[in-house]
Design an enzyme around this catalytic site. Structure first.
Site, PDB file in Angstrom:
ATOM      1  N   ASP A 168      89.261  74.498 -86.368  1.00 23.40           N
ATOM      2  CA  ASP A 168      89.152  75.706 -87.185  1.00 23.40           C
ATOM      3  C   ASP A 168      87.725  75.833 -87.705  1.00 23.40           C
ATOM      4  O   ASP A 168      87.172  74.878 -88.281  1.00 23.40           O
ATOM      5  CB  ASP A 168      90.139  75.626 -88.354  1.00 23.40           C
ATOM      6  CG  ASP A 168      90.142  76.894 -89.191  1.00 23.40           C
ATOM      7  OD1 ASP A 168      90.898  77.822 -88.850  1.00 23.40           O
ATOM      8  OD2 ASP A 168      89.390  76.954 -90.189  1.00 23.40           O
ATOM      9  N   ASN A 176      82.242  87.299 -91.358  1.00 22.84           N
ATOM     10  CA  ASN A 176      82.724  88.670 -91.220  1.00 22.84           C
ATOM     11  C   ASN A 176      82.401  89.506 -92.449  1.00 22.84           C
ATOM     12  O   ASN A 176      82.009  90.678 -92.341  1.00 22.84           O
ATOM     13  CB  ASN A 176      84.242  88.664 -90.988  1.00 22.84           C
ATOM     14  CG  ASN A 176      84.608  88.282 -89.570  1.00 22.84           C
ATOM     15  OD1 ASN A 176      83.838  88.497 -88.632  1.00 22.84           O
ATOM     16  ND2 ASN A 176      85.785  87.702 -89.394  1.00 22.84           N
ATOM     17  N   HIS A 181      82.090  92.255 -88.439  1.00 19.32           N
ATOM     18  CA  HIS A 181      82.938  91.688 -87.385  1.00 19.32           C
ATOM     19  C   HIS A 181      82.204  91.551 -86.051  1.00 19.32           C
ATOM     20  O   HIS A 181      82.570  90.703 -85.232  1.00 19.32           O
ATOM     21  CB  HIS A 181      84.191  92.543 -87.219  1.00 19.32           C
ATOM     22  CG  HIS A 181      85.158  92.386 -88.354  1.00 19.32           C
ATOM     23  ND1 HIS A 181      86.053  91.347 -88.440  1.00 19.32           N
ATOM     24  CD2 HIS A 181      85.345  93.131 -89.487  1.00 19.32           C
ATOM     25  CE1 HIS A 181      86.769  91.455 -89.544  1.00 19.32           C
ATOM     26  NE2 HIS A 181      86.350  92.531 -90.203  1.00 19.32           N
ATOM     27  N   ASP A 185      82.395  88.219 -83.965  1.00 16.82           N
ATOM     28  CA  ASP A 185      82.788  88.134 -82.556  1.00 16.82           C
ATOM     29  C   ASP A 185      81.769  87.338 -81.753  1.00 16.82           C
ATOM     30  O   ASP A 185      82.125  86.550 -80.869  1.00 16.82           O
ATOM     31  CB  ASP A 185      82.931  89.530 -81.956  1.00 16.82           C
ATOM     32  CG  ASP A 185      84.168  90.264 -82.465  1.00 16.82           C
ATOM     33  OD1 ASP A 185      85.011  89.616 -83.126  1.00 16.82           O
ATOM     34  OD2 ASP A 185      84.288  91.478 -82.212  1.00 16.82           O
ATOM     35  N   GLU A 211      90.203  82.300 -85.932  1.00 17.73           N
ATOM     36  CA  GLU A 211      89.093  81.372 -85.686  1.00 17.73           C
ATOM     37  C   GLU A 211      89.595  79.961 -85.376  1.00 17.73           C
ATOM     38  O   GLU A 211      88.850  78.988 -85.502  1.00 17.73           O
ATOM     39  CB  GLU A 211      88.152  81.345 -86.897  1.00 17.73           C
ATOM     40  CG  GLU A 211      88.739  80.791 -88.169  1.00 17.73           C
ATOM     41  CD  GLU A 211      89.415  81.845 -89.048  1.00 17.73           C
ATOM     42  OE1 GLU A 211      89.508  81.616 -90.262  1.00 17.73           O
ATOM     43  OE2 GLU A 211      89.841  82.889 -88.523  1.00 17.73           O
TER      44      GLU A 211
END
Length: 310
Positions: A168, A176, A181, A185, A211
């Site tokens: 994680d 973000n 975002h 990405d 994630e």
């Protein structure tokens, strides 16, 4: 694959295939062709003579179609001197995709092969889209879990361990929130590439959700899996990720567990163990690897999986 019992026809058609820079194997009987077609590296297109010794082209075509149930579709072109309408219907009913009368016209043969290649490429694209995450190109959640199930089943039969690593990204929400975002990405795609870059060819990597990533390492014990996880963690965090908006430092936390052939653990049990180990890695400061400990679980230190990540 070219399946043709006539040496003259094999040489003639084979010469055209070579001129078109196509890789192929020439077989003179249906039984040998069937053995190859059942293998792991079966050809995607077959030029199939109707009249063959032993196993004829119609029966071979019917058998080829049974392979479609496993997702391995093989495009089949029937080559034959039979030119009656009912012969065409017989070939199509057996599962042939196309039909070409002999003597074979080279331009028509090439056109049939081009059609078959387009269909095969489309099938590959659709299959990739169905099994992979669109953003990262890793296996999607459903496929990585299906792959884990297959690995556990095989390794349990062989009395070998299967390691799983639940990873994680640390503080990903801040990326973000602060950069948007699009930057997030970009980070996810780069992390996915770094995760895959140091895996063995038969290891598996998937996007588990958001994630979170899930790695499956067949035939790997807990000590080795923990060491490998730490190497991958270091690789992920070694360099900042360059996005359009800023350079983003990235760290990742990992929980590791291994299937135990002495226990009848389900996939859910193993994922829960990996999740508990990951939770401890987060609680101990992040950017670290934690192996699952049954003693800690017995002591009541396990945490609920329904928690906020950070």
């Amino acid at each position: 694959m070219l399946v043709e019992d006539s040496p003259v026809q094999r040489r003639r058609i084979g010469r055209h295939l070579k001129e078109w820079n196509l890789e192929f194997v020439a077989i003179d009987n249906g039984a040998d062709a069937w053995n190859i077609l059942q293998g792991p590296n079966a050809p995607s297109l077959v030029l199939l003579d109707w009249m063959l010794p032993g196993l004829d082209g119609i029966e071979l075509c019917r058998r080829i179609r049974t392979l479609g149930a496993s997702g391995n579709y093989i495009y089949t072109v029937m080559l034959t001197a039979k030119d009656k309408k009912h012969d065409l219907l017989t070939a199509m009913a057996a599962g042939a995709d196309d039909y070409l009368p002999k003597p074979v016209d080279p331009s028509e043969l090439r056109a049939r092969i081009m059609v078959g290649k387009r269909i095969f490429d489309l099938q590959q694209s659709l299959r990739f889209a169905a099994t992979h995450d669109f953003l990262t190109s890793l296996l999607n959640r459903a496929e990585i879990l299906a792959s884990l199930k297959r690995e556990l089943s095989r390794n349990q039969c062989e009395d070998k361990p299967t390691a799983i690593i639940l990873a994680d990204l640390d503080h990903f929400k801040q990326v973000n929130d602060l950069l948007g975002h699009a930057a997030g990405d970009c980070v996810l795609k780069e992390v996915a590439q770094r995760l895959q870059s140091d895996l063995r060819t038969y290891d598996l990597a998937g996007r588990y959700g958001g994630e979170e990533f899930l790695l499956v390492l067949p035939n790997c014990n807990l000590v080795t899996a923990t060491r490998r996880a730490d190497e991958i963690r270091g690789l992920v965090s070694k360099h900042s990720i360059v996005t359009t908006f800023a350079r983003v430092p990235v760290t990742i936390s990992m929980g590791v567990t291994v299937s135990d052939e002495t226990q009848n653990l389900t996939i859910e049990d193993l994922l829960q163990q990996a999740d508990e180990a990951l939770y401890r890695a987060k609680g101990n400061g992040r950017n670290r690897v934690q192996a699952f400990s049954a003693k800690r679980q017995a002591a009541g230190s396990s945490a609920s999986a329904a928690r906020a990540r950070g």
